[in-house]
Design an enzyme around this catalytic site. Structure first.
Site, short mmCIF file in Angstrom:
data_model
loop_
_atom_site.label_atom_id
_atom_site.label_comp_id
_atom_site.label_asym_id
_atom_site.label_seq_id
_atom_site.Cartn_x
_atom_site.Cartn_y
_atom_site.Cartn_z
N THR A 788 66.15 130.86 44.20
CA THR A 788 66.85 129.56 43.54
C THR A 788 67.76 130.08 42.51
OG1 THR A 788 64.82 130.23 42.07
CG2 THR A 788 64.20 128.88 43.74
N CYS A 789 67.35 131.49 42.36
CA CYS A 789 68.60 131.65 41.43
C CYS A 789 69.61 131.47 41.82
CB CYS A 789 68.79 133.26 41.11
SG CYS A 789 66.67 133.87 39.68
#
Length: 821
Positions: A788-789
């Site tokens: 997700t980063c």
């Protein structure tokens, strides 16, 4: 308020007073003025290039340096800093700084090691004197390369810490000037021991002039005009002070300005000895290099009770301390237009959000009640109109029909609805009116859980309505006063919102607009209640520094109530929180894996500790944590006696767990408690126990239609191409999904259910704008993984379309957390 002092008339009392003070200053500390003048006139511009360094390793062979350099000139603050050279003991910065120095200045270089978990560590330092370098190089510093031997204190002795490589450029003077500067420095130190320095353009002189207005001349010498010489100022220096007018200046003023526009009342144009024009404001006794303009139309200058000037804008009925100009007003209007355009885009985005309505439950063979009508909005969503009460709702009224005779609806302690048939003395989770599936199906189907939640809210609604009257200009304050004064059960009544000065009847649209405007204001980080999770993650979390507002706990309780009201009444908020925050709201524990989305750098530091033998690194870490608020660093113990317990390879798992928990709770325990108290007053926790944090975010922030074409066009590939069969299968699956499933997929990959206002081209990652990426990773037996980063999906090379569908669906529905295998 006294009239402005007219300094044009040499014989006036004000002029005599100025001359008095000027001569007194000249007679008492004229040497100080000369010293200051000499120093300022010898300022030189120096280019400093911090190239690289070779540092000695600290902390063991596994430790990696994160070094940066601080440069100070003559101990002036704040220092100039380079970027951090990450994970190396031989960093290369190659950064240029332009500084103003004198021939006797001292440049000090300090090299620090950046540390996320602890305070930064000084690795070494060294300083150089400009005059010494000029003597060694015949007065010239042209691309002069220099190696500095960094020193550090160890066991009471200074030892070498490595080498720092720099370059200096920009000074060329004679050797006699160097000697003169050295003598000037010695004289300055002697004079400063007996007198206080007051330079010609020092604020102290202005203060002295103002404080002695009532003094009278005592001699003919004091009545003469005194004008200290003005040195050549460096860039950004303040303009010359108000002095008595010379004959040249007076003649210039009588002859008029070189520019045609007249100066405002109380202003005067003057010229310094170097021919530069500056302007004197006799109203405030200040000077400026910029030519003042008359006040724009509709503006007025006034003074408060302390004599301070301020400006009134009668056009907007506002005040400001800053003198308005045509340019500043034009810039403000442009900013307002851009702000309005941005807010309109956000409102349009907000209005496109929706949730799966409970009208998705198909009721066959039954007509709508009298006065009801079924309609479809432009987005294809079904809603129902009650012409009897002139209200609309998403819920199918047939699902809310009375239960058959002898049936009763009850709720378990966990908030699960079940039904009792008193005829057969049996219970069931199936609704006899609609044929709701059993509990097992209900638990795994978000649509049904949402429908049951709406049913619970409907069953707990109270008769009547709650009127909320607010002004758009003070919506935060008005809403706070209205909401905090009401009882919690009043907030479950139908809302009737009134915007002051606007004609409108609230059939749901005004309440929706109120939630949008209010959430936009109260969640604004400028109020210091909330802050963005990190530089590139605009999800919100509680600000540990919120206690600057003494009433911050009351505001958090108010915000908790408003968020719960939005959930209860089926409205959406403008911005959302981090997923770990939703987990805490659901009373579920947070873990190390939750930290990756909020603080990737902190997460990577703890992962490094977990994966390496820290006994070999000698990191000198204890069960403590440091936190800085407003420049003050405080140390907290992670457990009792933690300051005396060293972190070892044996107890590091406990340290990591305590540290990750502390990272989520540091300084925000009271704020979180107040927020939850306000939230649970409206929506009890037991109503939400069967939702997870991602579903709660969807319920609060809603969903939008996902533009698959835009998503596909703004996707990059790694070890795949856009024509790879796995990639083509993936996009085929996305197009076949319902929009709710696409949102779940987007949430799985990016960590949020919201699409940026500018579309997928504006997706943000941990390092700034970062497009969606599909990377070929793993074996066909693996599940897809999300990062997700970085907005990245690791998609294994599956052999068939059916296999890809099965694995992707399983990853979306059954996995939890970040970085799942």
């Amino acid at each position: 308020m006294s009239d402005p002092v007219d300094v044009h008339e040499p014989g006036s009392n004000a002029t005599n007073q100025v001359n008095n003070v000027a001569n007194q200053v000249s007679s008492t500390s004229i040497s100080d003025v000369n010293v200051s003048t000499t120093q300022r006139s010898s300022l030189c511009q120096l280019e400093v290039n911090v190239s690289s360094a070779k540092l000695k390793e600290v902390g063991g062979i596994f430790a990696k340096g994160n070094a940066y350099v601080e440069l100070t000139v003559d101990n002036r603050q704040p220092p100039l800093k380079t970027e951090v050279g990450k994970k190396t003991w031989t960093p290369s910065w190659n950064e240029h700084f332009t500084v103003l120095v004198t021939l006797s200045s001292v440049l000090e270089f300090k090299v620090f090691n950046h540390n996320v978990l602890k305070s930064n560590v000084l690795l070494g330092s060294n300083s150089i004197k400009i005059s010494d370098l000029l003597r060694e190089n015949s007065g010239m510093l042209k691309d002069y390369a220099l190696k500095l031997d960094l020193k550090t204190e160890k066991s009471g002795t200074r030892v070498s810490a490595g080498d720092l490589y720099i370059k200096l450029d920009g000074i060329s003077v004679s050797l006699s000037a160097i000697s003169e500067a050295t003598r000037s420095t010695v004289n300055n130190s002697e004079v400063s021991g007996s007198a206080t320095e007051i330079s010609a353009d020092s604020p102290d002189l202005n203060a002295t002039l103002n404080s002695t207005q009532s003094s009278t001349p005592t001699s003919a010498q004091q009545q003469q005009t005194a004008r200290p010489s003005t040195p050549v100022p460096p860039p950004n220096t303040r303009p010359p002070p108000i002095t008595a007018p010379s004959s040249t200046t007076a003649a210039l003023n009588q002859g008029g300005s070189s520019e045609n526009s007249a100066l405002p009342e109380g202003w005067e144009e003057r010229t310094d000895p170097y021919g530069r024009h500056y302007y004197v404001d006799h109203n405030t006794r200040t000077t400026t290099w910029e030519r003042p303009e008359p006040l724009p139309s509709g503006w007025e200058r006034r003074h408060d009770q302390y004599g301070r000037p301020y400006y009134v804008d009668h056009n907007t009925r506002t005040t400001t301390w800053h003198r308005p100009t045509s340019e500043s007003i034009r810039n403000y209007q442009q900013w307002q237009e851009r702000r309005q355009q941005n807010q309109d885009a956000q409102r349009q985005n907000y209005q496109q959000r929706y949730l799966i309505p409970s009208s998705g439950i198909q009721v066959v063979g039954r007509d709508l009640p009298p006065g009801w009508e079924r309609r479809v909005d432009p987005h294809g969503r079904v809603y129902f109109v009650d012409h009897n009460t002139k209200m609309t709702q998403w819920d199918d009224p047939r699902t809310l029909a009375p239960l058959p005779p002898s049936w009763e609806k009850r709720t378990t302690e966990q908030g699960i609805v079940y039904f009792v048939d008193h005829n057969t003395k049996s219970t069931t989770y199936t609704d006899p009116r609609t044929g709701v599936p059993s509990f097992s199906s209900y638990h795994g189907n978000f649509d049904w859980r949402l429908a049951i939640f709406r049913q619970i809210c409907q069953d707990n609604a109270l008769p009547g309505h709650t009127k909320i009257s607010v002004s758009r200009n003070s919506i935060f304050e008005d809403s706070y006063n209205a909401i905090i004064s009401l009882k919690p059960y009043d907030l479950r009544k139908r809302l009737y919102v009134i915007f002051k000065g606007e004609d409108g009847l609230d059939y749901g649209g005004l309440a929706r607009e109120w939630f949008f405007q209010l959430s936009h204001e109260m969640l604004n980080p400028m109020y210091c209640l909330f802050e963005y999770a990190n530089q590139n993650n605009y999800s919100l979390q509680i600000n540990a520094a919120s206690n600057v507002n003494p009433d911050h706990l009351k505001y958090f309780r108010f915000v908790g109530r408003v968020i719960a009201m939005a959930l209860y009444h089926g409205k959406f908020i403008d911005n959302g929180f981090t997923l770990p925050f939703y987990k805490r709201l659901l009373n579920r524990g947070v873990a190390l894996k939750d930290l990756e989305q909020v603080d990737p750098e902190y997460y990577n530091s703890l992962i490094w500790i977990r994966d390496n033998n820290i006994d070999e690194c000698d990191m000198e870490m204890f069960f403590t944590a440091d936190m800085e608020i407003f420049g003050e660093i405080k140390t907290y113990e992670l457990k009792t006696g933690g300051s005396d317990i060293k972190v070892t390879d044996e107890n590091k798992e406990e340290y990591i767990n305590l540290m990750s928990h502390w990272r989520f709770t540091r300084g925000v325990e009271e704020q979180t408690k107040a927020f939850m108290e306000g939230f649970y007053e409206v929506v009890p926790l037991r109503w939400l126990e069967f939702f997870n944090e991602k579903e709660l975010e969807m319920m609060l922030c809603g969903m939008q239609e996902v533009d698959v074409d835009d998503w596909q066009q703004n996707t990059v590939y790694k070890h795949y191409t856009k024509n790879s069969k796995q990639v083509m299968w993936f996009w085929q699956l996305v197009r076949e999904m319902k929009n709710e499933k696409r949102i779940r997929l987007l949430q799985f990959i990016t960590g949020t259910c919201r699409v940026p206002i500018g579309g997928f081209s504006h997706l943000m990652g941990s390092n700034g704008p970062q497009k969606f990426c599909i990377e070929k990773v793993g074996k066909e037996s693996w599940l897809p993984r999300s990062h997700t980063c970085f907005n990245r999906l690791d998609l294994p090379p599956y052999k068939s379309y059916d296999q890809l569908v099965e694995k992707v669906n399983f990853a979306i529905e059954e996995t939890e957390g970040f970085g799942n295998e």
